[in-house]
Design a protein around this motif. Structure first.
Motif, short mmCIF file in Angstrom:
data_model
loop_
_atom_site.label_atom_id
_atom_site.label_comp_id
_atom_site.label_asym_id
_atom_site.label_seq_id
_atom_site.Cartn_x
_atom_site.Cartn_y
_atom_site.Cartn_z
N ALA A 168 5.87 12.98 -8.72
CA ALA A 168 6.08 13.69 -7.44
C ALA A 168 5.19 14.93 -7.34
CB ALA A 168 7.55 14.10 -7.29
N ARG A 169 4.65 15.40 -8.49
CA ARG A 169 3.85 16.63 -8.45
C ARG A 169 2.46 16.42 -9.03
NH1 ARG A 169 8.42 20.96 -10.45
NH2 ARG A 169 8.23 19.76 -12.38
N GLY A 188 -5.96 19.88 -11.43
CA GLY A 188 -6.62 20.88 -10.60
C GLY A 188 -5.68 22.04 -10.30
N LYS A 189 -4.69 22.26 -11.17
CA LYS A 189 -3.71 23.32 -10.92
C LYS A 189 -3.78 24.40 -12.00
CE LYS A 189 -1.44 20.01 -8.09
NZ LYS A 189 -0.49 18.90 -7.91
N ASP A 190 -3.12 25.53 -11.76
CA ASP A 190 -3.34 26.67 -12.66
C ASP A 190 -2.28 26.79 -13.75
OD1 ASP A 190 -1.11 27.98 -11.62
OD2 ASP A 190 -2.29 29.17 -10.21
N THR A 198 1.47 27.35 -12.79
CA THR A 198 2.11 26.14 -12.26
C THR A 198 2.40 25.16 -13.39
OG1 THR A 198 0.99 26.38 -10.12
CG2 THR A 198 1.77 24.18 -10.69
N TYR A 206 6.06 23.72 -14.61
CA TYR A 206 6.41 22.30 -14.59
C TYR A 206 6.78 21.80 -15.99
CZ TYR A 206 4.36 21.96 -9.84
OH TYR A 206 4.06 22.10 -8.51
N ARG A 236 -10.64 19.33 -14.39
CA ARG A 236 -11.15 20.67 -14.13
C ARG A 236 -10.34 21.73 -14.88
NH1 ARG A 236 -11.51 19.60 -8.39
NH2 ARG A 236 -13.69 19.33 -7.80
N THR A 266 -0.44 23.57 -2.57
CA THR A 266 -1.45 23.10 -3.53
C THR A 266 -0.88 22.83 -4.92
OG1 THR A 266 -2.04 25.43 -3.81
CG2 THR A 266 -3.42 24.13 -2.36
N ALA A 267 0.31 23.37 -5.23
CA ALA A 267 0.91 23.10 -6.55
C ALA A 267 1.48 21.68 -6.64
CB ALA A 267 2.00 24.11 -6.87
N ARG A 268 1.69 21.04 -5.46
CA ARG A 268 2.30 19.70 -5.50
C ARG A 268 1.44 18.67 -4.78
NH1 ARG A 268 8.55 21.40 -4.15
NH2 ARG A 268 7.61 21.96 -2.15
N LEU A 269 0.25 19.06 -4.32
CA LEU A 269 -0.62 18.11 -3.63
C LEU A 269 -1.11 17.06 -4.61
CD1 LEU A 269 -3.82 18.53 -4.57
CD2 LEU A 269 -3.66 20.49 -3.04
N PRO A 270 -1.61 15.92 -4.15
CA PRO A 270 -1.59 15.47 -2.76
C PRO A 270 -0.25 14.82 -2.41
CG PRO A 270 -2.66 13.83 -4.12
CD PRO A 270 -2.26 14.95 -5.04
N GLU A 285 -12.81 16.93 -1.76
CA GLU A 285 -12.51 18.13 -2.56
C GLU A 285 -13.58 18.38 -3.61
OE1 GLU A 285 -8.45 18.68 -3.65
OE2 GLU A 285 -8.02 18.81 -1.52
N GLU A 286 -14.32 17.33 -4.00
CA GLU A 286 -15.47 17.49 -4.90
C GLU A 286 -16.68 18.00 -4.13
OE1 GLU A 286 -15.78 17.73 -7.95
OE2 GLU A 286 -16.84 16.12 -8.99
N ASP A 316 -0.46 27.27 -5.44
CA ASP A 316 -1.21 27.28 -6.70
C ASP A 316 -2.49 28.05 -6.45
OD1 ASP A 316 -1.40 25.59 -9.51
OD2 ASP A 316 -3.38 25.95 -8.66
N SER A 317 -2.96 28.76 -7.48
CA SER A 317 -4.10 29.66 -7.25
C SER A 317 -5.46 29.01 -7.50
CB SER A 317 -3.98 30.88 -8.16
OG SER A 317 -4.16 30.50 -9.51
N PHE A 318 -5.46 27.78 -8.07
CA PHE A 318 -6.72 27.16 -8.47
C PHE A 318 -7.23 26.29 -7.33
CE2 PHE A 318 -9.15 23.94 -10.99
CZ PHE A 318 -9.99 24.80 -11.64
N ARG A 332 -0.28 34.05 -3.07
CA ARG A 332 0.36 32.93 -3.73
C ARG A 332 1.86 33.00 -3.52
NH1 ARG A 332 -0.23 30.52 -9.74
NH2 ARG A 332 1.41 29.00 -9.43
N VAL A 340 5.67 30.79 -4.41
CA VAL A 340 6.36 29.68 -5.04
C VAL A 340 7.34 29.12 -4.02
CG1 VAL A 340 7.98 29.02 -6.84
CG2 VAL A 340 6.11 30.58 -7.36
N GLN A 369 10.51 27.21 -3.74
CA GLN A 369 11.57 26.86 -4.67
C GLN A 369 12.20 25.54 -4.30
OE1 GLN A 369 11.72 28.21 -7.28
NE2 GLN A 369 11.36 30.39 -7.18
#
Lengths: 288, 288
Positions: free
Chosen positions: A49-50, A55-57, A60, A64, A129, B48-52, B163-164, B251-253, B273, B275, B277
């Motif tokens: 789901a996540r 590509g996340k920091d 995050t 998780y 990345r 962005t922390a849970r994309l796509p 995204e690339e 997400d910060s990246f 940024r 969160v 919840q």
């Protein structure tokens, strides 16, 4: 307030190995565990789901990973295997500081195998990345042997191509060539497949890299490290029965699971959906 | 227990339009809103922390969308724009049932524009796996005009390629050709870019589809629908000052943010940024 006494159940013969990944790619590690430790029960959590994590920091991925560790502890895991390079690169220190049970990742075993393998001291890393940005492989290799040259390549398109099941396709070939060329031009003789998805592309990578480059599959090396930890800590399941595999995913839409099952020939005893709950800050309780 | 009275602040001149997407692609909708509604303040949340979202299921996408809606309500949004085709396809009904403020998605405006555009009654849809599986475009188009033929193509590789930043690249061209060929062979004269990332590939898609195929950009059509709703509900900001744009990401990246800002020429006043919840089930409180 009384809490009922919980049964302890800290018997390694009934405790599973807890394994997690951002998705299904970590089943390559489960496949390797099955071969080395056929009698162990395995509980696998894929955070579909996540996904992806690549590509996340760090904040995050640490959050998780801790949330998933809580779920694996509730499943009575005797140890945790981080079957994901990105989570190993970014969250392993935090998990090891926080948990009392052993936690093994994929980076250190892969780095050790690469250092043992290289003849010319030039190691290439294919990874996400986030893993490349963390420099986790560079540090792990440096710790085993100073002076080895590490050349890393972020490959953000490989996971989507693998999940599309374009495992032997002109597009995948062209993308891989573009990612591999700088490493081959630099003369690496050892190449780490630094993402648990990548072993599914191993035939194509081997063909493009040529016979003079050795491929390091972090899945197999991770499984060997898990066996060593279980033996050192006296946590091996010594029963002779074949172990079970329980797979929990946080999202149900997983067409890629078919590809993985077919390629890995992995028997899944139970497949279910779980929600991994986020950590939520609540205000302190006060008297009404 | 007393809760202090909150200021109501329900003045459309100081309330922002709340916009969300799984990531940064929804800024194409913000760009269109800026052009049509330059005086409106916009609060944008990119998860962005849970994309796509494009490969995830309805339960997951509904949960994420409701959690984000809560955050936008706390930001005092006067309406919510679902600037994401996947969330529009899977979660819009649930959001509209649950919230008292207007909620506009990208699917219905895009479907309306496509029906108005087509001459031969054959419409092609390029979208994520989840959007295609939902058949949301098919239903929306059918509701506007029965008998129109809809041919959908899931394009899971386009978002990673965008995204690339491989926006004009032989690999992207080859992948796009493979996705477009079945639609062109079926004779579509209208093609919906059914993901908020895809307008960034519009020049290449236009070239490959040829001049006889009209492209429908859901971002522009969504912005027009937002303007109509604001006017109907008396929610327009009638001040003459240019509106601000506040962007919050989970997400910060986000290396892709540079590409988007460069292509869209979008001025972001504040980037932060947040969160989001998760909803957590707690046991009922009992007396100690």
């Amino acid at each position: 307030m009384h809490f009922p006494k919980q049964p302890q159940n800290n018997d390694p013969a009934i405790q599973p190995i807890g394994v997690f990944d951002s998705g299904i790619g970590g089943l390559t590690v489960v496949r390797a565990l099955r071969e080395l430790l056929p009698e162990e029960d395995i509980f696998y959590l894929g955070d579909t789901a996540r996904l992806p994590y690549g590509g996340k920091d760090r904040a995050t991925i640490e959050r998780y990973s801790l949330e998933i560790a809580g779920l694996l502890l509730a499943e009575n895991a005797k140890m945790i295997v981080v079957a994901c390079n990105t989570a190993s690169a970014l969250a392993l220190p935090r998990l090891q500081q926080t948990l009392r049970i052993p936690v093994v990742g994929v980076i250190v075993p892969g780095a050790r195998a690469a250092v043992q393998q290289t003849r010319n001291g030039k190691i290439g890393i294919l990874a996400t990345r986030a893993t490349v940005a963390s420099a986790a492989y560079d540090r792990a290799i440096e710790a085993f042997e100073a002076g080895v040259e590490v050349i890393s390549q972020a490959c953000p398109l490989l996971v989507p191509l693998i999940e599309e099941a374009w495992l032997d396709d002109p597009v995948t070939r062209e993308v891989l060539e573009r990612y591999l060329n700088p490493l081959l031009a630099a003369g690496v003789d050892t190449l780490v497949l630094g993402c648990t998805h990548y072993p599914l592309l191993e035939p194509l990578i081997a063909e493009l890299a040529g016979p003079s480059v050795a491929l390091i599959d972090s899945a197999f090396n991770c499984a060997a490290a898990v066996r060593q930890v279980l033996e050192e800590k006296g946590l091996r399941n010594t029963h002779a029965d074949p172990g079970t595999l329980q797979v929990a995913l946080t999202d149900s839409f997983n067409p890629f699971l078919k590809t993985v099952e077919a390629v890995l020939r992995l028997r899944i005893d139970q497949l279910e959906r779980r929600v991994v709950q986020g950590v939520m800050m609540l205000p302190p309780l006060t008297a009404v």
